[in-house]
Design a protein around this motif. Structure first.
Motif, PDB file in Angstrom:
ATOM      1  N   CYS A 119      13.355 -49.934 -34.366  1.00 29.94           N
ATOM      2  CA  CYS A 119      14.717 -50.296 -34.770  1.00 29.94           C
ATOM      3  C   CYS A 119      14.766 -50.776 -36.220  1.00 29.94           C
ATOM      4  N   GLU A 120      13.755 -51.537 -36.609  1.00 29.76           N
ATOM      5  CA  GLU A 120      13.705 -52.057 -37.980  1.00 29.76           C
ATOM      6  C   GLU A 120      13.477 -50.934 -38.982  1.00 29.76           C
ATOM      7  N   GLU A 121      12.543 -50.038 -38.670  1.00 27.86           N
ATOM      8  CA  GLU A 121      12.172 -48.975 -39.608  1.00 27.86           C
ATOM      9  C   GLU A 121      13.223 -47.879 -39.699  1.00 27.86           C
ATOM     10  N   GLN A 122      13.824 -47.534 -38.574  1.00 30.64           N
ATOM     11  CA  GLN A 122      14.759 -46.416 -38.554  1.00 30.64           C
ATOM     12  C   GLN A 122      16.213 -46.822 -38.756  1.00 30.64           C
ATOM     13  N   PHE A 123      16.564 -48.045 -38.350  1.00 26.97           N
ATOM     14  CA  PHE A 123      17.978 -48.446 -38.414  1.00 26.97           C
ATOM     15  C   PHE A 123      18.194 -49.791 -39.106  1.00 26.97           C
ATOM     16  N   GLU A 124      17.108 -50.376 -39.610  1.00 30.69           N
ATOM     17  CA  GLU A 124      17.170 -51.672 -40.294  1.00 30.69           C
ATOM     18  C   GLU A 124      17.830 -52.733 -39.403  1.00 30.69           C
ATOM     19  N   VAL A 125      17.489 -52.684 -38.120  1.00 28.31           N
ATOM     20  CA  VAL A 125      17.992 -53.657 -37.143  1.00 28.31           C
ATOM     21  C   VAL A 125      16.803 -54.423 -36.586  1.00 28.31           C
ATOM     22  N   SER A 126      16.793 -55.723 -36.779  1.00 22.00           N
ATOM     23  CA  SER A 126      15.673 -56.533 -36.289  1.00 22.00           C
ATOM     24  C   SER A 126      15.979 -57.225 -34.964  1.00 22.00           C
ATOM     25  N   ASP A 127      17.260 -57.423 -34.698  1.00 21.64           N
ATOM     26  CA  ASP A 127      17.679 -58.074 -33.455  1.00 21.64           C
ATOM     27  C   ASP A 127      17.986 -56.999 -32.408  1.00 21.64           C
ATOM     28  N   ILE A 128      17.097 -56.866 -31.406  1.00 23.29           N
ATOM     29  CA  ILE A 128      17.291 -55.798 -30.422  1.00 23.29           C
ATOM     30  C   ILE A 128      18.162 -56.228 -29.238  1.00 23.29           C
ATOM     31  N   GLU A 129      18.675 -57.459 -29.282  1.00 22.41           N
ATOM     32  CA  GLU A 129      19.534 -57.917 -28.187  1.00 22.41           C
ATOM     33  C   GLU A 129      20.875 -57.176 -28.185  1.00 22.41           C
ATOM     34  N   GLN A 130      21.459 -57.058 -29.347  1.00 21.17           N
ATOM     35  CA  GLN A 130      22.777 -56.450 -29.458  1.00 21.17           C
ATOM     36  C   GLN A 130      22.670 -55.100 -30.171  1.00 21.17           C
TER      37      GLN A 130
ATOM     38  N   THR B 190      23.099 -63.995 -22.257  1.00 22.43           N
ATOM     39  CA  THR B 190      22.944 -63.787 -23.697  1.00 22.43           C
ATOM     40  C   THR B 190      23.713 -62.541 -24.122  1.00 22.43           C
ATOM     41  N   ILE B 191      23.754 -61.575 -23.208  1.00 20.53           N
ATOM     42  CA  ILE B 191      24.560 -60.375 -23.424  1.00 20.53           C
ATOM     43  C   ILE B 191      25.472 -60.183 -22.207  1.00 20.53           C
ATOM     44  N   LYS B 192      26.536 -59.463 -22.394  1.00 21.06           N
ATOM     45  CA  LYS B 192      27.484 -59.246 -21.299  1.00 21.06           C
ATOM     46  C   LYS B 192      27.279 -57.895 -20.604  1.00 21.06           C
ATOM     47  N   VAL B 193      26.759 -56.940 -21.360  1.00 24.14           N
ATOM     48  CA  VAL B 193      26.552 -55.599 -20.814  1.00 24.14           C
ATOM     49  C   VAL B 193      25.214 -55.068 -21.312  1.00 24.14           C
ATOM     50  N   SER B 194      24.452 -54.455 -20.415  1.00 24.43           N
ATOM     51  CA  SER B 194      23.177 -53.859 -20.821  1.00 24.43           C
ATOM     52  C   SER B 194      23.431 -52.521 -21.494  1.00 24.43           C
ATOM     53  N   PRO B 195      22.788 -52.266 -22.615  1.00 28.64           N
ATOM     54  CA  PRO B 195      22.970 -50.964 -23.278  1.00 28.64           C
ATOM     55  C   PRO B 195      22.401 -49.818 -22.444  1.00 28.64           C
ATOM     56  N   LEU B 196      21.632 -50.150 -21.404  1.00 25.41           N
ATOM     57  CA  LEU B 196      21.024 -49.124 -20.565  1.00 25.41           C
ATOM     58  C   LEU B 196      21.793 -48.891 -19.269  1.00 25.41           C
ATOM     59  N   ARG B 197      23.001 -49.448 -19.176  1.00 24.43           N
ATOM     60  CA  ARG B 197      23.729 -49.391 -17.906  1.00 24.43           C
ATOM     61  C   ARG B 197      24.001 -47.965 -17.439  1.00 24.43           C
TER      62      ARG B 197
ATOM     63  N   LYS C 269       8.408 -46.940 -20.327  1.00 21.63           N
ATOM     64  CA  LYS C 269       8.791 -47.765 -21.460  1.00 21.63           C
ATOM     65  C   LYS C 269      10.254 -48.205 -21.364  1.00 21.63           C
ATOM     66  N   ILE C 270      11.102 -47.293 -20.920  1.00 15.96           N
ATOM     67  CA  ILE C 270      12.515 -47.624 -20.751  1.00 15.96           C
ATOM     68  C   ILE C 270      12.684 -48.639 -19.620  1.00 15.96           C
ATOM     69  N   SER C 271      11.852 -48.547 -18.606  1.00 10.56           N
ATOM     70  CA  SER C 271      11.895 -49.502 -17.497  1.00 10.56           C
ATOM     71  C   SER C 271      11.601 -50.915 -18.002  1.00 10.56           C
ATOM     72  N   VAL C 272      10.668 -51.025 -18.938  1.00 10.79           N
ATOM     73  CA  VAL C 272      10.358 -52.321 -19.550  1.00 10.79           C
ATOM     74  C   VAL C 272      11.568 -52.835 -20.315  1.00 10.79           C
ATOM     75  N   LEU C 273      12.186 -51.937 -21.071  1.00  9.29           N
ATOM     76  CA  LEU C 273      13.369 -52.300 -21.857  1.00  9.29           C
ATOM     77  C   LEU C 273      14.517 -52.724 -20.935  1.00  9.29           C
ATOM     78  N   ARG C 274      14.671 -52.021 -19.822  1.00 11.45           N
ATOM     79  CA  ARG C 274      15.724 -52.360 -18.868  1.00 11.45           C
ATOM     80  C   ARG C 274      15.492 -53.753 -18.281  1.00 11.45           C
ATOM     81  N   SER C 275      14.249 -54.052 -17.973  1.00  8.53           N
ATOM     82  CA  SER C 275      13.906 -55.365 -17.431  1.00  8.53           C
ATOM     83  C   SER C 275      14.233 -56.469 -18.431  1.00  8.53           C
TER      84      SER C 275
END
Length: 297
Positions: free
Chosen positions: A35-46, A88-95, A72-78
């Motif tokens: 995320c940091e290298e490709q989109f310059e996003v360091s906070d992966i929560e939002q 901390t978030i209201k909706v999971s981006p993986l919903r 790997k996606i299963s880890v991210l979903r968890s």
């Protein structure tokens, strides 16, 4: 909420093994770096799902299998489910994410003949290391326990009076496994060798190196791979394949699927049923002999 907080959660609350903790942390940090290298996003929560989708594409393009990507996606979903629980978030981006299709992985177990040959021909050295290595393979094949469970066995997990072994599995779930006569003899022989070679303590780890240290995971793998290669030409010769062989051989002999499930420490029958397909040849033989129109007479 940092990744470290999540790792602390799966360690203290979910009781995941150190191996799982390390794997989860690596996957999350890898995604964060992407995320940091490709989109310059360091906070992966939002983040939007589009970024995750880009990561999936990059993983596939790098040669990762669908099975690996799904894991790997299963880890991210968890991780995002953890953030949801904390609000901390209201909706999971993986919903709305749909896992990639993956072919069922077919494991070919070692044959009963190969396992008999290994022990009957006695390829093991008459030394502490040789006795240790034989004990490792015999425990794995006689009980079907996982490599991590094997390494964490304590001396006082054995009960020669009741001929049972107490095993602490995933998420600290305990189960009791019967101790076969052949395994009992091997364990008693190993313990005698332990008393002669290293400091013996009832509360210490059962399997120890010659220096009295806990077994490295790689030592167990090399032991199984090395000795099995003497009797089998199968490509995959890991500790897990001994677990697979244990389950398959039990089912081939008519063991109840629920009983095998309990011995393996599976939470559901679905996990155990993956072992049943390798028994198809056995079922064909039974069918051919029993059915009126069977070919075998």
């Amino acid at each position: 909420m940092s990744i470290s907080h999540y790792i602390e959660y799966i360690k203290c609350e979910r009781k995941y093994s150190i191996h799982t903790q390390t794997a989860y942390e690596k996957d999350l940090l890898t995604f964060q770096q992407f995320c940091e290298e490709q989109f310059e996003v360091s906070d992966i929560e939002q983040i939007p799902y589009s970024i995750i989708r880009s990561w999936v594409v990059s993983l596939i393009e790098s040669g990762k299998t669908n099975r690996t990507v799904n894991r790997k996606i299963s880890v991210l979903r968890s991780y995002y489910n953890f953030l949801l629980r904390l609000e901390t978030i209201k909706v999971s981006p993986l919903r709305k994410h749909v896992p990639l299709k993956q072919s069922k992985k077919v494991h070919i177990p070692f044959s009963e003949k190969e396992m008999e040959q290994l022990f009957e021909e006695n390829h093991f050295e008459d030394s502490y290391k040789g006795i240790l290595q034989k004990t490792i393979i015999e425990i794995l094949y006689s009980t079907g326990i996982r490599r991590a469970e094997l390494i964490s066995l304590k001396m006082n997990d054995l009960s020669f009076d009741s001929k049972t072994i107490r095993v602490v599995g995933k998420r600290n779930k305990e189960r009791i496994i019967p101790m076969m006569n052949s395994l009992e003899l091997s364990l008693k022989n190993y313990i005698e060798a332990t008393k002669l070679n290293i400091m013996y303590e009832p509360k210490s780890f059962l399997l120890q190196t010659e220096k009295g240290k806990i077994l490295p995971e790689n030592f167990v793998y090399k032991t199984v791979n090395g000795y099995i290669s003497l009797v089998s030409t199968k490509v995959k010769r890991s500790p897990h394949m001994l677990r697979h062989s244990f389950a398959t051989h039990l089912l081939n002999k008519g063991a109840n699927l629920n009983a095998v499930k309990d011995l393996l420490g599976h939470a559901s029958l679905a996990a155990t049923q993956v072992y049943t397909h390798t028994s198809i040849d056995k079922m064909k033989q039974v069918y051919a002999k029993a059915h009126p129109r069977g070919t075998e007479k």
